[in-house]
Write an enzyme that holds these catalytic residues in place. Structure first.
Site, mmCIF file in Angstrom:
data_model
loop_
_atom_site.group_PDB
_atom_site.id
_atom_site.type_symbol
_atom_site.label_atom_id
_atom_site.label_comp_id
_atom_site.label_asym_id
_atom_site.label_seq_id
_atom_site.Cartn_x
_atom_site.Cartn_y
_atom_site.Cartn_z
ATOM 1 N N CYS A 382 0.828 -1.208 0.000
ATOM 2 C CA CYS A 382 0.000 0.000 0.000
ATOM 3 C C CYS A 382 0.864 1.261 0.000
ATOM 4 O O CYS A 382 1.414 1.607 -1.044
ATOM 5 C CB CYS A 382 -0.989 -0.039 1.156
ATOM 6 S SG CYS A 382 -2.420 1.003 0.834
ATOM 7 N N HIS A 517 -3.792 -4.916 0.642
ATOM 8 C CA HIS A 517 -3.213 -5.449 1.885
ATOM 9 C C HIS A 517 -3.358 -6.970 1.943
ATOM 10 O O HIS A 517 -4.289 -7.487 2.555
ATOM 11 C CB HIS A 517 -3.929 -4.839 3.093
ATOM 12 C CG HIS A 517 -3.594 -3.402 3.307
ATOM 13 N ND1 HIS A 517 -2.527 -2.994 4.081
ATOM 14 C CD2 HIS A 517 -4.162 -2.274 2.835
ATOM 15 C CE1 HIS A 517 -2.462 -1.681 4.080
ATOM 16 N NE2 HIS A 517 -3.446 -1.206 3.327
ATOM 17 N N GLU A 519 -1.805 -9.041 3.683
ATOM 18 C CA GLU A 519 -1.641 -9.591 5.041
ATOM 19 C C GLU A 519 -2.986 -9.880 5.710
ATOM 20 O O GLU A 519 -3.081 -10.721 6.596
ATOM 21 C CB GLU A 519 -0.785 -8.654 5.905
ATOM 22 C CG GLU A 519 -1.420 -7.341 6.354
ATOM 23 C CD GLU A 519 -1.305 -6.208 5.324
ATOM 24 O OE1 GLU A 519 -1.104 -6.501 4.127
ATOM 25 O OE2 GLU A 519 -1.427 -5.039 5.728
HETATM 26 N N1 GLN Z 1 -1.613 6.806 2.970
HETATM 27 C C1 GLN Z 1 -1.856 6.050 1.783
HETATM 28 C C2 GLN Z 1 -3.234 6.324 1.212
HETATM 29 O O1 GLN Z 1 -4.112 6.758 1.928
HETATM 30 C C3 GLN Z 1 -1.653 4.565 1.990
HETATM 31 C C4 GLN Z 1 -2.578 3.949 2.989
HETATM 32 C C5 GLN Z 1 -2.131 2.605 3.467
HETATM 33 O O2 GLN Z 1 -0.969 2.266 3.381
HETATM 34 N N2 GLN Z 1 -3.046 1.846 4.023
HETATM 35 O O3 GLN Z 1 -3.486 6.092 0.077
#
Ligand code: GLN
Length: 545
Positions: A382, A517, A519
């Site tokens: 992410c 994600h 995980e």
């Molecule tokens: N801050 C980034 C976004 O909002 C990534 C968010 C995250 O890693 N969950 O897009």
């Protein structure tokens, strides 16, 4: 008709009510019953989505896009059942529902009160959206004695009175501390906590006693006597090395059988715990080789902030028969490349997890550059993928000011930005703010995998995958072609091709960034392929050193 098991906690927080609830569910499930686990959180936030990870730990995202308590992650990892929006509620959400109804005239001029309106709303939640489950396990957040928990405890008290056929079981998890200087286990805190619970009208049927050492029989008898429960219903919940041992320990205490006896259910099927026994055996085998993964993040001082990530790495290491060592690196403490080299000295793989905000970003960029140039397996999740795009744009495309608009709002090269910022070519108005809560891409989304990529190999040739998301910003597709020319492969995209979902780079043993994600979907019994492949690459890297 479902039977309800309420799990409360006493004495102190962090005793592991979530793991206890998940373990109970696992045992009942392994005896052939259909289970569901829910969490009732007493805090006033609508959900934990806007909370600082240092306050609340990880925010767990469900398939249907709810931002929930991290315990729901344990529920999924232990039972393999996907949780839903309807499995987590907070006081904030309860009040929000009530206030909306009140504004709409639902109460017809009546005075709206904690009892019965708040308690009714809680009771409605407990029995809502059920699908013929045999057992519904409800974990009540917080500790008995907290002001915030009171409406929840009152609601479950009422619920047990109203439900037919004695279909409710109360389990209370407490602490039995060991006082070193006296060399004694103390039952008094448990007695007090149960007294508190009984003063609210709840008599626990079973008590789980968390302790460092074995609780002798006479101490169990004392707890039984003072707390008004049968001695055979006082269970030991001893500290264990791994959370995955808890179901086995409870099974040794015959907790599942006692629960079935309580409900007068005769089940001939014995709990089949072969998987858990084998998993723990593999996890604890100490002749395994060690692999070191450096996690460069922002909340590394509180490991609860990366709960699912840690577990996914554990699952993948067990799968690869390796002992896992995580080297936590606080990205804001990386001073320069020399300092980074020192911090990454014995690393076999580098991982940058999800995150938010500016702090520590430059340290993460340095780490990605190090992994890329030194050909160390790299996994960006992410925010980790978004920052790797920044690194690639700055160092391969020489766009020195490339950034994300999350980090630098008016950057000349917004290589990561909000969808509407590049889509409508909208001017970013200074000082403009967007809604923080509930404004992210959340939950499961499909992604199309590009053929002949590492990702396609990892996903065993699948063309369409579904993974969970939690982010506001997206990689700016305007830079795609330029990056492709420099060896960056966009290995997955949204089905309409507008949103990059995964990247990798040519001529590197393992460099993968994913916008989602993975995980969140790793289970001990089905570790996520991205993690098993990453660990495998890290092992290879270690061998080649
Ligand atoms: N801050 C980034 C976004 O909002 C990534 C968010 C995250 O890693 N969950 O897009």
């Amino acid at each position: 008709m479902a039977r309800f098991i309420f799990v409360t906690g006493g004495v102190v927080s962090s005793l592991g009510k979530g793991i206890a609830s998940a373990s109970i569910a696992t045992l009942l499930q392994s005896r052939g019953f259909k289970v569901r686990i829910r969490k009732l959180d007493p805090y006033l936030n609508i959900d934990p989505g806007t909370m600082n990870p240092y306050q609340h730990g990880e925010v767990y995202v469900t398939e249907d896009g709810a931002e929930t308590d991290l315990d729901l992650g344990h529920y999924e990892r232990f039972t393999g059942i996907n949780t839903k929006k309807s499995d987590n509620i907070t006081t904030g959400r309860i009040y929000q529902n009530i206030i909306t109804k009140e504004r709409n005239g639902y109460y017809k001029g009546g005075t709206v009160q904690v009892i019965p309106h708040v308690t009714d709303e809680i009771k409605k939640f407990i029995s809502s959206d059920l699908k013929k489950e045999d057992f519904v396990i409800c974990e009540i957040g917080g500790t008995v004695g907290d002001i915030e928990s009171l409406p929840f405890l009152e609601a479950i008290r009422q619920f047990s009175n109203e439900i037919k056929n004695n279909n409710c079981l109360f389990i209370h998890l407490t602490l039995v501390p060991y006082i070193k200087s006296a060399a004694e286990l103390k039952t008094k805190p448990t007695q007090h906590s149960v007294k508190e619970l009984r003063s609210i009208g709840i008599q626990p049927d079973m008590i789980l006693c968390r302790s460092e050492t074995l609780i002798p029989d006479d101490e169990k008898a004392k707890i039984a006597l003072f707390c008004n429960v049968e001695k055979s219903n006082v269970f030991q919940s001893i500290d264990v090395k791994s959370i995955y041992e808890v179901p086995l320990k409870y099974s040794l205490e015959c907790l599942d059988t006692k629960i079935l006896n309580f409900f007068n259910i005769s089940s001939k099927k014995k709990a089949n715990l072969t998987f858990w026994k084998n998993f723990n055996k593999k996890l604890n085998k100490d002749n395994k080789k060690e692999v070191t993964i450096s996690v460069v993040g922002k909340y590394t001082h509180l490991q609860d902030a990366y709960k699912s990530l840690t577990e996914a790495l554990v699952h993948a290491s067990v799968y690869n028969n390796t002992k896992l060592k995580i080297n936590w690196i606080e990205s804001s403490e990386i001073k320069n490349s020399k300092d980074l080299r020192f911090k990454l000295k014995n690393t076999d793989g580098i991982l940058i997890p999800g995150g938010f905000g500016k702090r520590g970003v430059e340290g993460k960029i340095l780490s990605i550059n190090y992994a890329r140039v030194k050909k160390i397996p790299f996994f960006g999740i992410c925010f980790g993928m978004q920052i790797s795009i920044i690194e690639l744009c700055r160092n391969l495309l020489h766009l020195k000011n490339a950034s994300s608009t999350e980090i630098s709002r008016f950057t000349k090269n917004p290589v990561v930005c909000l969808l509407e910022e590049w889509e409508k070519d909208k001017k970013i108005i200074k000082g403009e703010r967007f809604k923080i809560g509930g404004s992210m891409r959340l939950g499961s989304y499909p992604a199309k995998i590009t053929k002949n990529t590492l990702l396609s190999k990892i996903y065993k040739g699948s063309e369409l995958i579904h993974e969970r998301h939690r982010h506001r910003y997206e990689v700016n597709i305007k830079y795609k072609e330029m990056l492709e020319k420099k060896g960056v492969i966009f290995s997955a995209n949204s089905p309409d091709g507008r949103l990059p979902e995964a990247i990798e780079i040519r001529n590197h043993p393992w460099f993968v960034g994913v916008q989602f994600h993975p995980e969140l979907k790793s289970r001990p019994f089905s570790p996520h392929n991205l993690f098993t492949s990453f660990i495998e690459a890290a092992i290879k890297n270690k061998k080649n050193k």
